[in-house]
Scaffold this active site. Sequence first.
Site, PDB file in Angstrom:
ATOM      1  N   HIS A  56      15.383 -67.450  10.642  1.00 23.34           N
ATOM      2  CA  HIS A  56      15.250 -66.167   9.934  1.00 23.34           C
ATOM      3  C   HIS A  56      16.040 -65.107  10.693  1.00 23.34           C
ATOM      4  CE1 HIS A  56      11.919 -66.010  12.829  1.00 23.34           C
ATOM      5  NE2 HIS A  56      11.761 -64.712  12.601  1.00 23.34           N
ATOM      6  N   HIS A  58      15.364 -62.087  12.200  1.00 21.82           N
ATOM      7  CA  HIS A  58      14.902 -61.183  13.252  1.00 21.82           C
ATOM      8  C   HIS A  58      15.750 -61.331  14.521  1.00 21.82           C
ATOM      9  CE1 HIS A  58      10.646 -60.693  11.319  1.00 21.82           C
ATOM     10  NE2 HIS A  58      11.548 -59.900  10.786  1.00 21.82           N
ATOM     11  N   ASP A  60      15.176 -61.463  17.634  1.00 22.96           N
ATOM     12  CA  ASP A  60      14.754 -62.422  18.654  1.00 22.96           C
ATOM     13  C   ASP A  60      14.893 -63.859  18.175  1.00 22.96           C
ATOM     14  OD1 ASP A  60      12.584 -62.001  16.867  1.00 22.96           O
ATOM     15  OD2 ASP A  60      11.140 -62.702  18.354  1.00 22.96           O
ATOM     16  N   HIS A  61      15.591 -64.048  17.052  1.00 26.32           N
ATOM     17  CA  HIS A  61      15.900 -65.384  16.543  1.00 26.32           C
ATOM     18  C   HIS A  61      17.377 -65.564  16.219  1.00 26.32           C
ATOM     19  CE1 HIS A  61      11.704 -66.810  16.153  1.00 26.32           C
ATOM     20  NE2 HIS A  61      11.497 -65.503  16.180  1.00 26.32           N
ATOM     21  N   HIS A 114       6.875 -64.556   6.374  1.00 24.15           N
ATOM     22  CA  HIS A 114       7.141 -63.711   7.550  1.00 24.15           C
ATOM     23  C   HIS A 114       8.374 -62.852   7.265  1.00 24.15           C
ATOM     24  CE1 HIS A 114       7.309 -62.612  11.793  1.00 24.15           C
ATOM     25  NE2 HIS A 114       8.548 -63.073  11.873  1.00 24.15           N
ATOM     26  N   ASP A 133       8.873 -68.581  13.062  1.00 24.93           N
ATOM     27  CA  ASP A 133       7.667 -67.755  13.103  1.00 24.93           C
ATOM     28  C   ASP A 133       6.787 -67.947  11.873  1.00 24.93           C
ATOM     29  OD1 ASP A 133       8.627 -66.745  15.467  1.00 24.93           O
ATOM     30  OD2 ASP A 133       8.956 -64.708  14.743  1.00 24.93           O
ATOM     31  N   HIS A 171       7.178 -69.037  19.559  1.00 25.44           N
ATOM     32  CA  HIS A 171       6.551 -68.135  20.523  1.00 25.44           C
ATOM     33  C   HIS A 171       5.333 -68.801  21.160  1.00 25.44           C
ATOM     34  CE1 HIS A 171       8.753 -64.403  19.494  1.00 25.44           C
ATOM     35  NE2 HIS A 171       8.760 -64.887  18.264  1.00 25.44           N
TER      36      HIS A 171
END
Length: 254
Positions: A56, A58, A60-61, A114, A133, A171
């Site tokens: 996805h 975001h 942090d991905h 998400h 996530d 995570h």
Amino acid sequence: MPLQIHQFPCLSDNYGYLLHDPASGETVCIDTPEADVYLREAAARGWTITQIWNTHWHPDHAGGNEAIKAATGCTITAPAGDAAKIAGVDRAVGQGDTVRLGAWEASVIDVGGHTLGHVAYYVPGAQTAFVGDSLFALGCGRMFEGTAPQFWDSLSRLKTLPPETAICCAHEYTVSNARFALHADPDNAALRDYAAEIERLRADGLPAVPARLDRELATNPFLRADDPAVQARWGGGDAVATFAALRTAKDTFR
């Protein structure tokens, strides 16, 4: 030769994953939370990164996409529904598509909720799913963009995978997830045993990820929103309403 899967910490609580096929020499990054760490971990093993599979959009991905592509010339596969927000995409994929790493094939699963376009990558030959996530050990992602019916449908697709599937989430939220799960489902003996094991692992500095799907099916309240006992406590008979109630409660749980 078996697929080699290397899991490592990055950022504050992310896990990075590198998949390496010894036969072809190909290596794929599952998401890119921290480019320097991925490049270092690959180099330490003598692996050359040839692909990125994003789950996805975001940061942090997908935030390391451009730096890793610049360093390696790799190709980037990303979910079609999120691709406009992801740098450097070469191929956009969705439900029912497949991706390959050498001779290894992975199915793309729509797990939106998400984010709207979130996907997971399931490698049946390695009995492993990389779920970003969407699903966590004893939890699930926050519902930032999707709806409760969409997210429940997504989790229902993951529930149909073989029970021995290793769930590789992105995570290390497992201790806090366990606290909420015990609040949500206090009479679940299997959950109490699982939570105690998680406490021991984390106290020893060991990861509580990946998780086996069969264990999650028995203990993760978000996967059990269709269970009469969970519904009686949280939703009164409807899986979507129960899931929505659980997700709302988790958002404010301390």
